[in-house]
Design a protein around this motif. Sequence first.
Motif, PDB file in Angstrom:
ATOM      1  N   CYS B 399       0.836  -1.214   0.000  1.00 53.78           N
ATOM      2  CA  CYS B 399       0.000   0.000   0.000  1.00 53.78           C
ATOM      3  C   CYS B 399       0.866   1.257   0.000  1.00 53.78           C
ATOM      4  CB  CYS B 399      -0.923   0.023   1.220  1.00 53.78           C
ATOM      5  SG  CYS B 399      -2.308  -1.128   1.075  1.00 53.78           S
ATOM      6  N   ARG B 400       1.882   1.259   0.846  1.00 47.58           N
ATOM      7  CA  ARG B 400       2.725   2.468   0.941  1.00 47.58           C
ATOM      8  C   ARG B 400       3.492   2.713  -0.343  1.00 47.58           C
ATOM      9  NH1 ARG B 400       3.270   1.379   6.841  1.00 47.58           N
ATOM     10  NH2 ARG B 400       1.539   2.654   7.598  1.00 47.58           N
ATOM     11  N   GLY B 407      -0.091   6.243  -6.786  1.00 49.14           N
ATOM     12  CA  GLY B 407      -1.182   5.305  -7.032  1.00 49.14           C
ATOM     13  C   GLY B 407      -2.262   5.408  -5.965  1.00 49.14           C
ATOM     14  N   SER B 408      -3.190   4.460  -6.015  1.00 47.22           N
ATOM     15  CA  SER B 408      -4.281   4.424  -5.051  1.00 47.22           C
ATOM     16  C   SER B 408      -4.227   3.106  -4.295  1.00 47.22           C
ATOM     17  CB  SER B 408      -5.628   4.544  -5.778  1.00 47.22           C
ATOM     18  OG  SER B 408      -6.703   4.413  -4.857  1.00 47.22           O
ATOM     19  N   VAL B 409      -4.613   3.100  -3.023  1.00 48.32           N
ATOM     20  CA  VAL B 409      -4.639   1.853  -2.268  1.00 48.32           C
ATOM     21  C   VAL B 409      -5.792   0.956  -2.694  1.00 48.32           C
ATOM     22  CG1 VAL B 409      -3.408   2.795  -0.282  1.00 48.32           C
ATOM     23  CG2 VAL B 409      -5.918   2.871  -0.320  1.00 48.32           C
ATOM     24  N   PHE B 422      -5.277   3.352   5.497  1.00 48.37           N
ATOM     25  CA  PHE B 422      -4.580   3.727   4.263  1.00 48.37           C
ATOM     26  C   PHE B 422      -5.363   4.734   3.433  1.00 48.37           C
ATOM     27  CE2 PHE B 422      -2.108  -0.085   5.258  1.00 48.37           C
ATOM     28  CZ  PHE B 422      -0.854   0.509   5.222  1.00 48.37           C
ATOM     29  N   LEU B 423      -6.674   4.766   3.603  1.00 52.52           N
ATOM     30  CA  LEU B 423      -7.437   5.835   2.957  1.00 52.52           C
ATOM     31  C   LEU B 423      -6.906   7.178   3.468  1.00 52.52           C
ATOM     32  CD1 LEU B 423      -9.742   7.049   1.281  1.00 52.52           C
ATOM     33  CD2 LEU B 423     -11.290   6.620   3.203  1.00 52.52           C
ATOM     34  N   ARG B 424      -6.743   7.265   4.785  1.00 55.18           N
ATOM     35  CA  ARG B 424      -6.198   8.496   5.375  1.00 55.18           C
ATOM     36  C   ARG B 424      -4.792   8.774   4.859  1.00 55.18           C
ATOM     37  NH1 ARG B 424      -6.133  12.263   9.441  1.00 55.18           N
ATOM     38  NH2 ARG B 424      -8.276  11.783   9.993  1.00 55.18           N
ATOM     39  N   GLU B 425      -3.946   7.745   4.881  1.00 51.88           N
ATOM     40  CA  GLU B 425      -2.555   7.963   4.446  1.00 51.88           C
ATOM     41  C   GLU B 425      -2.497   8.453   2.994  1.00 51.88           C
ATOM     42  OE1 GLU B 425      -0.093   4.667   7.093  1.00 51.88           O
ATOM     43  OE2 GLU B 425       0.678   5.235   5.128  1.00 51.88           O
ATOM     44  N   GLN B 426      -3.308   7.813   2.158  1.00 54.44           N
ATOM     45  CA  GLN B 426      -3.300   8.210   0.743  1.00 54.44           C
ATOM     46  C   GLN B 426      -3.760   9.656   0.568  1.00 54.44           C
ATOM     47  OE1 GLN B 426      -5.263   5.550  -2.017  1.00 54.44           O
ATOM     48  NE2 GLN B 426      -5.748   7.207  -3.430  1.00 54.44           N
ATOM     49  N   LYS B 456     -17.183   2.633   9.506  1.00 56.68           N
ATOM     50  CA  LYS B 456     -16.319   2.133   8.441  1.00 56.68           C
ATOM     51  C   LYS B 456     -15.921   3.247   7.474  1.00 56.68           C
ATOM     52  CE  LYS B 456     -18.741  -2.297   8.181  1.00 56.68           C
ATOM     53  NZ  LYS B 456     -19.589  -3.077   7.277  1.00 56.68           N
ATOM     54  N   TYR B 457     -15.067   2.845   6.527  1.00 56.08           N
ATOM     55  CA  TYR B 457     -14.794   3.664   5.341  1.00 56.08           C
ATOM     56  C   TYR B 457     -14.327   5.059   5.751  1.00 56.08           C
ATOM     57  CZ  TYR B 457     -15.816   5.121   0.416  1.00 56.08           C
ATOM     58  OH  TYR B 457     -15.763   5.572  -0.888  1.00 56.08           O
ATOM     59  N   VAL B 458     -14.930   6.076   5.224  1.00 57.36           N
ATOM     60  CA  VAL B 458     -14.523   7.455   5.470  1.00 57.36           C
ATOM     61  C   VAL B 458     -14.591   7.807   6.966  1.00 57.36           C
ATOM     62  CG1 VAL B 458     -15.362   9.811   5.161  1.00 57.36           C
ATOM     63  CG2 VAL B 458     -15.102   8.282   3.169  1.00 57.36           C
ATOM     64  N   GLU B 459     -15.663   7.341   7.610  1.00 55.64           N
ATOM     65  CA  GLU B 459     -15.863   7.643   9.022  1.00 55.64           C
ATOM     66  C   GLU B 459     -14.705   7.118   9.877  1.00 55.64           C
ATOM     67  OE1 GLU B 459     -19.623   7.087  12.032  1.00 55.64           O
ATOM     68  OE2 GLU B 459     -19.725   6.118  10.070  1.00 55.64           O
ATOM     69  N   GLY B 460     -14.186   5.957   9.505  1.00 60.36           N
ATOM     70  CA  GLY B 460     -13.116   5.361  10.286  1.00 60.36           C
ATOM     71  C   GLY B 460     -11.717   5.793   9.861  1.00 60.36           C
ATOM     72  N   ALA B 461     -11.643   6.649   8.862  1.00 60.23           N
ATOM     73  CA  ALA B 461     -10.316   7.020   8.316  1.00 60.23           C
ATOM     74  C   ALA B 461      -9.709   8.207   9.062  1.00 60.23           C
ATOM     75  CB  ALA B 461     -10.435   7.343   6.842  1.00 60.23           C
TER      76      ALA B 461
END
Lengths: 461, 461
Positions: B399-400, B407-409, B422-426, B456-461
């Motif tokens: 991912c990193r 790129g995208s995760v 990884f959504l956050r990291e990206q 989940k998803y955005v909420e958990g990022a």
Amino acid sequence: MPATQTSSRLVGELVKIFGESSVMSSPSSLEDYRRDMADYEGMPVVVIKPASEAEVVRLVQFATKNRVPIVPRGAGSSLTGAAVLEGAIVLDMRKMSKILKVDLVNWYVQVQPGISLDDLNVELKKKGFFFPPDPASSYICTVGGAIAEGSGGMRCVKYGTMKDWVISVRVVLPNGEVARFGEPLAKNRAGYDLLHLMVGSEGTLGIITEAHLKIIPLPAETIRRLLTTFSEWEAVSNTINDLRTSRIMPNLFEFLDRESIAALNQKLEQNHEEAEATLLLDIEEQLLEKVVAILRSHGAGKITIARDEEEAEKMYQLRAMVYLAVKSLASGVQVEDVAVPLDRLGEYFKLVKSVAAKYGLKIPVNGHAGDGNVHPNILYDRDDPASRTKAMAAYEEICRFAIGVGGSVTGEHGIGIQKMKFLREQLVSHEGKEALRLMKEIKKIFDPEGIMNPGKYVEGA
Amino acid sequence: MPATQTSSRLVGELVKIFGESSVMSSPSSLEDYRRDMADYEGMPVVVIKPASEAEVVRLVQFATKNRVPIVPRGAGSSLTGAAVLEGAIVLDMRKMSKILKVDLVNWYVQVQPGISLDDLNVELKKKGFFFPPDPASSYICTVGGAIAEGSGGMRCVKYGTMKDWVISVRVVLPNGEVARFGEPLAKNRAGYDLLHLMVGSEGTLGIITEAHLKIIPLPAETIRRLLTTFSEWEAVSNTINDLRTSRIMPNLFEFLDRESIAALNQKLEQNHEEAEATLLLDIEEQLLEKVVAILRSHGAGKITIARDEEEAEKMYQLRAMVYLAVKSLASGVQVEDVAVPLDRLGEYFKLVKSVAAKYGLKIPVNGHAGDGNVHPNILYDRDDPASRTKAMAAYEEICRFAIGVGGSVTGEHGIGIQKMKFLREQLVSHEGKEALRLMKEIKKIFDPEGIMNPGKYVEGA
């Protein structure tokens, strides 16, 4: 403080930040930004031509601090009042017009927002590529403006509109922060799709400072362009319906009525047959025979197939120039932009004819018959209130008809200040009342201070 | 009140509303919904199979009143934990599986969300049309699930992903109201694009109860399917780069490594050459010669061209079945979904090889090399914490790497609970910090009570 004092103070401060040459405030230079292409009006207090994203950021911070609204603007070829606002700072983005990268492996181009679509395509053509969306204003309209308007064009019947071609944007948000939405990749699923919120945001959510656009190779197959005529409009809607049920996708399917051709003949000093209906088509070579047979079965007159690129380009220019040609017929023109389901196109044509007759108006009709987005150009006398009233009544009937048959009040021109009322009517009528509420909430989270092109579009609906 | 008491009260009330037959709460039936296809886990309290939009509305109202979270679910073929949630009401949407309309003039299909993509395509084929997105799970995955996940597939290299094919959805919002986003039209510019917020929303913004999808005629040109091999991965990335700079767009460009082929041979009892790299390609007939020359110039081995539809389908099934084949090699598999720019694909291949060696892991690799979205399947032993730790470390390095090369995760599988970090990291690394903030705000305006697939998803990022 009186308005003039306020504006001279603003101008003074802006000159200190950006320098004389980037700040325009003389009456004559403001006059150039007072109107859009459809003559919607709003006199700015000052016009800035930022040279960089950093300057856009400083400008947004300045505007927020001073509570002055901002309108980002490309060529001002909006037809709905999206690019003009009384008392605003206008950002003319055309100084930021570089192509930053043409990527021939990943098939994208990275550009600044101020480049025109035609200038972009000139560069891409050298490398055997093109960018499909082609609004009639492509000779001036900018990438940033086309994204903000979600523009369409003639090739969209085959290739789709701006929304299908933007993969990433950089945006200066109303809070002065820079954000990137989307990724310059073929595929990306990281997070909610904010990119498509920006496409068609009409300058109300932020200022686009850079974009990645998909590009594709120029078609390998031979495309033939042809012009033909019919003695009635109905043949046009029947032809497109017949092509679609025959599973044929024309690359271009444009309609021009008698009045449109007459206006073009006058404007361009040409001599085209002024038939009831003229069709401009692009067809792949291997489909040509089949398409010609379908055209003939619906009573097509002479079918002229362009012999070379020059002739093809001349045919294309007919359609590209028609708005300017028609516009010179009257002091006022309300160019309509409804989109209807293709199977309702025949009824739509009848409605437009009956509306023209009912109000005694001239309404030249032309546009993208291949995707149900045909523009009636409602002519009226700007200085005659009765004529204007009739034009407005005709416009309203056309919009309401479109809503009634499951169409949209705008296929490609957007809402601006022109159609706020009808945006509401359409959404409420099409089970989108909650959609409108959510749109208004989204505007607020992007722009809580209300400085980006305020009072228009969703906010005014 | 203890959890079991709460859940039996909930079940009792739900039975009163929906009837016995639509409410499932026995341990064995809940067990069927405890996992997704990648074995992410979460035991629901009850599963409902709504038969209509009205039932979905009632269910949402019930969940809000009782403050129980809801997870909409199709086939559960999510690979990221998007379709499972401990203690939730799961809505199995597969009872709502009708095709409501196939429109052969406007080229769309109106469907309920529970129909599978393959079932839809069986119907469309009868009329000479098809719906392009084809995730490997298309034999079970539903339209609603594919929209919520923004799914991709093999044909996406040519046709794009779900986002390019949905034109309108009906949604039951978390407040129990029904909304329609988008219009079933070729063109529509009426308001901000909420439709694309729903595509890839992973069940966190609302429940899709109907959709209009674009369809297109089955290709008129002859498409040839071929299988070939290379002795090294590098040839694969060089080949796609060469095709792209030659302005050639394959209709399919899939990669399978030696371990993937070996797993398929075992699973399907077949006998394919276990070469270092196998490529599956669809190419238009008139490009075949040129493509074969490019393949040979990169050292292709035997090139097998499918002689008929049956053989072509057999080749396709190799790729479609590979995840299930690989999954049976180990008790745990972390299927990775990063997408990298095509010109970085060669480096990406090297990185995956070096990560496998570094951690002593088996990582069969396969997927959409034509759009930079190649899936490493990281195998590990679920019952061995050390093995799991190594797999996670490998996953994180991959991912990193993707983030580092722009790129995208996730190219097509989404975020779910798997990739929130990884959504956050990206986003943070790609100037999307403000984008993440806005996404979180958008979640709140859609779902202020937090009942839709929460945490989940955005909420958990």
